[in-house]
Design a protein around this motif. Structure first.
Motif, PDB file in Angstrom:
ATOM      1  N   ALA A 116       0.795  -1.175  -0.048  1.00 48.38           N
ATOM      2  CA  ALA A 116       0.019  -0.007   0.041  1.00 48.38           C
ATOM      3  C   ALA A 116       0.716   1.358  -0.114  1.00 48.38           C
ATOM      4  O   ALA A 116       0.584   2.129  -1.047  1.00 48.38           O
ATOM      5  CB  ALA A 116      -1.096   0.097   1.076  1.00 48.38           C
ATOM      6  N   PRO A 117       1.949   1.398   0.939  1.00 48.73           N
ATOM      7  CA  PRO A 117       2.678   2.573   0.828  1.00 48.73           C
ATOM      8  C   PRO A 117       3.420   2.803  -0.251  1.00 48.73           C
ATOM      9  O   PRO A 117       3.390   3.931  -0.924  1.00 48.73           O
ATOM     10  CB  PRO A 117       3.595   2.487   2.036  1.00 48.73           C
ATOM     11  N   LEU A 118       3.686   1.838  -1.134  1.00 50.67           N
ATOM     12  CA  LEU A 118       4.396   1.792  -2.348  1.00 50.67           C
ATOM     13  C   LEU A 118       3.525   2.333  -3.450  1.00 50.67           C
ATOM     14  O   LEU A 118       3.909   3.126  -4.416  1.00 50.67           O
ATOM     15  CB  LEU A 118       4.867   0.427  -2.692  1.00 50.67           C
ATOM     16  N   VAL A 119       2.158   1.806  -3.546  1.00 54.07           N
ATOM     17  CA  VAL A 119       1.208   2.225  -4.564  1.00 54.07           C
ATOM     18  C   VAL A 119       1.091   3.821  -4.174  1.00 54.07           C
ATOM     19  O   VAL A 119       0.823   4.492  -5.178  1.00 54.07           O
ATOM     20  CB  VAL A 119       0.165   1.230  -4.341  1.00 54.07           C
ATOM     21  N   VAL A 120       0.833   4.115  -3.056  1.00 53.08           N
ATOM     22  CA  VAL A 120       0.690   5.503  -2.665  1.00 53.08           C
ATOM     23  C   VAL A 120       1.806   6.348  -3.112  1.00 53.08           C
ATOM     24  O   VAL A 120       1.671   7.420  -3.736  1.00 53.08           O
ATOM     25  CB  VAL A 120       0.461   5.906  -1.036  1.00 53.08           C
ATOM     26  N   LEU A 121       3.031   5.838  -2.883  1.00 51.52           N
ATOM     27  CA  LEU A 121       4.490   6.603  -3.391  1.00 51.52           C
ATOM     28  C   LEU A 121       4.403   6.663  -4.803  1.00 51.52           C
ATOM     29  O   LEU A 121       4.813   7.939  -5.594  1.00 51.52           O
ATOM     30  CB  LEU A 121       5.497   5.900  -2.905  1.00 51.52           C
ATOM     31  N   TRP A 122       3.813   5.541  -5.699  1.00 52.84           N
ATOM     32  CA  TRP A 122       3.760   5.579  -7.103  1.00 52.84           C
ATOM     33  C   TRP A 122       2.727   6.636  -7.528  1.00 52.84           C
ATOM     34  O   TRP A 122       2.901   6.983  -8.771  1.00 52.84           O
ATOM     35  CB  TRP A 122       3.696   4.461  -7.662  1.00 52.84           C
ATOM     36  N   PHE A 123       1.642   6.584  -7.170  1.00 50.56           N
ATOM     37  CA  PHE A 123       0.394   7.237  -7.560  1.00 50.56           C
ATOM     38  C   PHE A 123      -0.046   8.300  -6.867  1.00 50.56           C
ATOM     39  O   PHE A 123      -1.203   9.146  -7.109  1.00 50.56           O
ATOM     40  CB  PHE A 123      -0.734   6.191  -7.866  1.00 50.56           C
ATOM     41  N   GLY A 124       0.553   8.922  -5.804  1.00 51.45           N
ATOM     42  CA  GLY A 124       0.030  10.230  -5.100  1.00 51.45           C
ATOM     43  C   GLY A 124      -1.004   9.896  -4.152  1.00 51.45           C
ATOM     44  O   GLY A 124      -1.507   8.709  -3.545  1.00 51.45           O
ATOM     45  N   PHE A 125      -1.549  11.066  -3.522  1.00 50.93           N
ATOM     46  CA  PHE A 125      -2.407  10.989  -2.589  1.00 50.93           C
ATOM     47  C   PHE A 125      -3.738  11.207  -2.932  1.00 50.93           C
ATOM     48  O   PHE A 125      -4.782  11.193  -2.175  1.00 50.93           O
ATOM     49  CB  PHE A 125      -2.265  12.203  -1.654  1.00 50.93           C
ATOM     50  N   ASP A 126      -4.306  10.941  -4.360  1.00 53.47           N
ATOM     51  CA  ASP A 126      -5.515  11.124  -4.749  1.00 53.47           C
ATOM     52  C   ASP A 126      -6.163   9.815  -4.839  1.00 53.47           C
ATOM     53  O   ASP A 126      -5.752   8.791  -4.216  1.00 53.47           O
ATOM     54  CB  ASP A 126      -5.405  11.738  -6.006  1.00 53.47           C
ATOM     55  N   LEU A 127      -7.176   9.746  -5.525  1.00 51.04           N
ATOM     56  CA  LEU A 127      -8.057   8.455  -5.797  1.00 51.04           C
ATOM     57  C   LEU A 127      -7.527   7.408  -6.345  1.00 51.04           C
ATOM     58  O   LEU A 127      -7.676   6.088  -5.774  1.00 51.04           O
ATOM     59  CB  LEU A 127      -9.202   8.916  -6.561  1.00 51.04           C
ATOM     60  N   THR A 128      -6.579   7.557  -7.292  1.00 46.65           N
ATOM     61  CA  THR A 128      -6.045   6.603  -8.199  1.00 46.65           C
ATOM     62  C   THR A 128      -5.421   5.303  -7.060  1.00 46.65           C
ATOM     63  O   THR A 128      -5.783   4.112  -7.431  1.00 46.65           O
ATOM     64  CB  THR A 128      -5.116   6.966  -9.074  1.00 46.65           C
ATOM     65  N   PRO A 129      -4.553   5.614  -6.217  1.00 45.12           N
ATOM     66  CA  PRO A 129      -3.908   4.454  -5.333  1.00 45.12           C
ATOM     67  C   PRO A 129      -5.055   3.807  -4.551  1.00 45.12           C
ATOM     68  O   PRO A 129      -4.925   2.562  -4.730  1.00 45.12           O
ATOM     69  CB  PRO A 129      -3.002   5.120  -4.532  1.00 45.12           C
TER      70      PRO A 129
END
Lengths: 262, 251
Positions: A116-129
């Motif tokens: 999860a932290p990696l996906v947030v790191l890659w895709f930001g704090f918006d809806l996408t991750p």
């Protein structure tokens, strides 16, 4: 002789009674324990206090429920589409199935805390991750259910269709797809219970708003009553989605309830 | 006129010789049965005709033309009724027509007048699970004849029914057949059924299958409902004798 059966709705109410009673008495015991022991609400708040806080903070809670619900619904829709398209492709191409299935299984072994932290790191704090994480968590049960469901088709029905001159595509649409529906709904019910939790977890790791953020902030400011308020909302969301799928199943699989005289 | 003609057909699946040498023919309006011990390859012959399998040797022709991949000469009724549990009876019955591309409305218009003859009036909109075994079998038979193919292939259509229902169905079927005269090939291991329904009977050997006897049944119809005539009895005994020597068990 015809023995009239009780109407379904009435039977359902009676059937639901034990569940309601057990939930109500669990909350009652909890409330009584907190009142008698005089335990601090900073450790264990009573259900009445959680309810009170829900009412007091209803605006904040509502503002943070909307993004969670959005992530859940978008993520689940994406997951459903991905699972369906993949299942059809895998059914028509057994080789692809052997090639890709191990990857899907591996995708389910990834610990969410790490990914999860990696996906947030890659895709930001918006809806996408959040959408991606909900999809990752929920698509697999549906995919497995669909693929197994196709294989559950009665071979005699398939042979019959081929004898009628049906193509592979027609056999899929008329026999394999409807045969898979009971399996699909079983997978759908499992998946939907993961969806809200996955969205909240994704928010917890990094987001601007959402129930996950409410829980994170409440925990950091020692407010277990607010944590539990968010938990109640999350449970209600999951239950509502679960009920919606159950209703959908009732409508889509009406033929399974059709027994005897109607 | 010959509808189906099989000449010296053979089939080997993997290392198993299933069919050694099968020759048989069926004429227009004729009712022919294939009788044989279990596992003799009776159903395999049907799978050759429906195109699910292809023979290694010999020739199969339908109206004098060799079977092609997309031949549409036969309407097949599998051993189980194979009704789709998620479709109402009317939609199950019109399935073959819809697969052929007939519009649903027209398919229904063709099916509905036949419901009375098949004892299914009032059950058009029920699901298969709501019907008795005999009714399901009649629905499956209606689905078969509605396809309008030159010939019906029936694979033990009454095998799964209880004894009483089976007798009722056989009697009903004989009456239906006498008025419609569908060209029919029936697979069965029930000697009495074969003798009661057929114009001619082929007896198969055990695997690898060959035709070991071909008998005509001269008894006039209707054969159900009246006491079995002595010549039919004699024929049943004769066929049973042939079959028992084929089972291979020596008790």
């Amino acid at each position: 002789m015809h023995i009239p059966l009780p109407r379904r709705s009435g039977a359902g109410l009676t059937r639901g009674l034990p569940a309601v009673l057990s939930v109500v008495s669990a909350f009652a015991l909890w409330e009584i324990y907190v009142q008698i022991s005089g335990i601090s609400p900073l450790i264990l708040p009573a259900p009445s206090r959680v309810l009170e806080q829900m009412l007091l903070n209803r605006e904040v809670l509502w503002r943070n429920t909307v993004p969670t619900l959005q992530a859940t619904l978008f993520g689940f829709s994406l997951s459903l589409s991905v699972a369906f398209v993949l299942s059809v492709a895998l059914d028509f191409m057994p080789r692809l199935r052997r090639a890709l299935f191990p990857i899907f299984v591996v995708s389910q072994t990834l610990p969410l805390v790490a990914i999860a932290p990696l996906v947030v790191l890659w895709f930001g704090f918006d809806l996408t991750p959040k959408i991606l994480l909900v999809t990752l968590v929920t698509f697999f049960p549906m995919l497995v259910a669909l693929v197994d469901g196709y294989d559950s088709t009665d071979p005699e029905i398939e042979e019959l269709l081929y004898s009628m001159g049906a193509s592979k595509r027609v056999v899929f649409r008329r026999a394999r797809l409807p045969s898979a529906m009971p399996y699909f709904f079983a997978g759908l019910r499992i998946s939907i219970t993961y969806a809200v939790v996955a969205a909240i977890f994704a928010e917890y790791v990094g987001a601007r708003a959402g129930l996950g953020i409410v829980i994170l902030n409440a925990k950091n400011s020692f407010r277990p009553d607010l944590v539990l308020a968010a938990v109640v909302i999350s449970s209600v969301l999951t239950l509502a989605l679960f009920a919606a799928t159950a209703l959908l199943q009732r409508v889509a699989l009406r033929w399974r309830d059709a027994k005897g005289d109607q | 006129m010959t509808v189906l003609d099989m000449k010296n057909v053979g089939l080997t699946l993997g290392k198993t010789d299933v069919l050694a040498d099968i020759s048989m023919h069926v004429a227009q309006g004729e009712f022919v049965s294939i009788l044989g011990p279990s596992g003799a390859g009776k159903s395999t012959i049907f799978r050759l005709l429906t195109g699910a399998l292809h023979s290694d040797r010999g020739a199969i022709t339908c109206y004098g033309l060799p079977l092609t991949r997309n031949q549409q000469g036969f309407a097949f009724m599998p051993q189980s009724d194979a009704l789709m549990p998620w479709l109402r009876i009317l939609d199950n019955v019109t399935l073959g027509l819809e697969v052929q591309g007939v519009p649903r409305k027209e398919a229904r218009a063709r099916a509905l007048p036949l419901f009375a003859d098949f004892g299914l009036v009032g059950f058009e909109h029920r699901y298969p699970a709501q019907l008795s075994g005999g009714m399901r079998q009649r629905a499956a038979l209606l689905r078969t004849v509605l396809q309008g193919r030159p010939m019906q292939l029936l694979d033990e259509p009454f095998g799964a029914l209880d004894a009483l229902t089976r007798m009722q169905m056989q009697k009903w079927f004989e009456a239906r057949w006498q008025s419609a005269r569908w060209t029919t090939l029936l697979v069965t291991h029930d000697v009495r059924e074969a003798v009661a329904l057929s114009d001619r009977i082929y007896v198969l050997s055990r695997r690898p299958a060959t035709v070991i006897a071909e008998v005509a049944v001269p008894t006039p119809r209707p054969r159900f409902g009246s006491p079995t005539p002595p010549d039919a009895h004699a024929l049943e005994a004769h066929l049973l004798d042939i079959l028992l020597t084929q089972t291979g068990d020596t008790l």
